[in-house]
Design an enzyme around this catalytic site. Structure first.
Site, PDB file in Angstrom:
ATOM      1  CD  GLU A 218     -48.650 -30.576 -49.733  1.00 54.09           C
ATOM      2  OE1 GLU A 218     -48.150 -31.333 -50.602  1.00 54.09           O
ATOM      3  OE2 GLU A 218     -48.688 -29.344 -49.864  1.00 54.09           O
ATOM      4  CB  CYS A 252     -45.493 -38.781 -49.276  1.00 56.30           C
ATOM      5  SG  CYS A 252     -44.636 -37.257 -48.820  1.00 56.30           S
TER       6      CYS A 252
END
Length: 475
Positions: A218, A252
């Protein structure tokens, strides 16, 4: 809170082996998994105040409301979702065999894989650690977690929480910095999840390769917001502000840059500044504004603005105050900044910003805006704003990202039934909800043959009726 010592690197293999041996001896059944998740939910809910204090101490300051939204709410909702769906997720799933294999039957059985290693980051240190732990436990695995060294108090909170909920041979936590992380990545896990930067993700994948450990990465990237010419600027600015300056941009999937039609660029810049003033006042006493995690990250962000100024770019700092510069740097308060129409080779366009700097880029046509998105690596998230469905569909059809929220930002992350993950440099694989359960399972295909079947005749010598049958089946 006294900070615990790093876990010795030499202890890591033995811990993984202890977890694997215990899992092999007694794989958690449905009742065990549900009991584990229920205990975790109850223990975590009771310790939310301690979690909040630990995160605020690690950051220097982060709004308790941001902690409640991004850490407590998301984590508890993920646990509740897993508990409520666990029985259905664990059931074998029917699969068609097709008429050629009739009357056989087939199924797909979700089986636990063993020990799941989890490397979690500092920006959302509880959510991004516990959500994959929940998925791994739901799937029937044991877990070895290595949280970030940049949030040591929160990492210690996680270690104490998980030690109180799980036996040491079911969930373990390793503490430490880069040396511990590198050794952790190289352990022969049955699955390894890493959340963090693309650069470190490459190293994690390389470390896992000798064991052919399955990895889920991720990562991040430059998530764009694209405002179509028909969408109201004020509404877009409000929602982009939430997606950019929540957690001071240390997200993110946070908005990394925004594209707006050229005629309304200055209107958007004014609307964004208005949003900042409404949210943070004059930034002299920023109780709702998160600090940058450490001095190194602060210096990196400062370097981006220095680079922009050296190129002659327009840099707008609504809260600039030379008298407060040293104090803000000492407290790691990095004021929001806008960079107007930066060149493609400017540092703010070459790197994921991961902070409160927002480049504002103007475009002439929608095709040009799409081309600018596609000129960069595929991002972890994309945020198109528009009321014309055809234009939104055009954007979706001509770009590819890890996930999309239309006419808002960030919110797809919180939807449990949507897979969360990137593509290419923004990530590999997906987690959340059933997708996380499946990621940490082996979806085992099982074919059940009947006692009497016609395929028993399909064997040499291939003559006569058998020859004709095979040729017919192959048509």
């Amino acid at each position: 809170m006294d900070i615990l010592a790093d876990t010795p690197v030499t202890d890591l293999p033995a811990t993984r082996e202890r977890l694997r041996t215990a899992w092999q001896a007694r794989k958690p059944d449905l009742a065990q998994r549900r009991a584990d998740l229920t205990r975790l939910r109850d223990a975590f809910r009771a310790r939310v105040p301690q979690m909040d204090a630990a995160i605020r101490a690690d950051f220097g300051h982060r709004s308790s409301h941001e902690n409640l939204l991004s850490e407590a709410m998301i984590t508890l909702a993920e646990i509740d979702h897993a508990i409520s769906h666990l029985r259905r997720w664990t059931r074998p799933r029917g699969a068609s065999v097709g008429w050629r294999f009739w009357p056989a039957r087939a199924e797909i059985r979700p089986e636990p894989v063993g020990v799941v290693g989890i490397l979690s980051p500092w920006n959302y240190p509880v959510n991004l650690a516990l959500v994959p732990v929940v998925s791994a436990i739901a799937a029937g695995n044991h877990v070895f977690l290595k949280p970030s060294e940049h949030t040591p108090r929160t990492s210690q909170f996680l270690r104490e929480l998980l030690a109180d909920v799980f036996p040491e041979d079911r969930v373990a936590v390793a503490l430490g910095g880069a040396e511990v992380g590198a050794a952790f990545s190289a352990l022969p896990f049955d699955h390894l999840l890493f959340t963090g930067s693309t650069a470190v993700g490459r190293k994690v994948m390389a470390a896992a390769a000798p064991h052919l450990t399955p990895v889920t990465l991720e990562l991040g990237g430059k998530a764009p917001a694209l405002i179509c010419a028909d969408y109201p600027i004020d509404l877009a600015a409000a929602r982009i502000a939430s997606g950019k300056w929540f957690n001071a941009g240390q997200t993110c999937i946070g908005v990394d840059y925004v594209l707006v039609d050229a005629a309304r660029r200055d209107e958007l810049v004014a609307a964004l500044q208005k949003q900042l003033r409404e949210r943070y006042g004059d930034l002299h006493a920023p109780q709702d504004y998160t600090r940058i995690i450490n001095a190194s990250q602060y210096a990196r962000l400062s370097g981006y603005l220095d680079d922009a100024r050296s190129r002659g770019l327009q840099v707008i700092e609504p809260f600039a105050d030379p008298a407060l510069r040293e104090q803000r740097q000492a407290e790691r308060i990095f004021p929001p900044a806008l960079v107007i129409d930066p060149d493609p080779d400017a540092q703010v366009m070459q790197h994921e910003i991961f902070g409160p700097i927002l480049p504002v880029l103007s475009y002439r046509t929608l095709d040009e805006a799409i081309a600018r998105i596609n000129a960069l690596d595929r991002p972890l998230a994309l945020y198109p704003f528009g009321n014309d469905r055809a234009q939104i569909e055009k954007i979706l059809a001509n770009t590819l990202s890890g996930g999309v929220t239309v006419n808002d930002t960030l919110l797809h992350f919180g939807v449990h039934d949507l897979p969360f993950g990137g593509i290419g440099p923004s990530g590999i694989g997906a987690i959340h909800g059933r997708n996380g359960f499946d990621t940490f399972s082996k979806l085992l295909p099982v074919f059940h043959q009947r006692r009497l079947v016609a395929s028993d005749m399909l064997k040499p010598p291939y003559k006569g009726t058998i020859d004709k049958m095979i040729r017919w089946l192959a048509k």
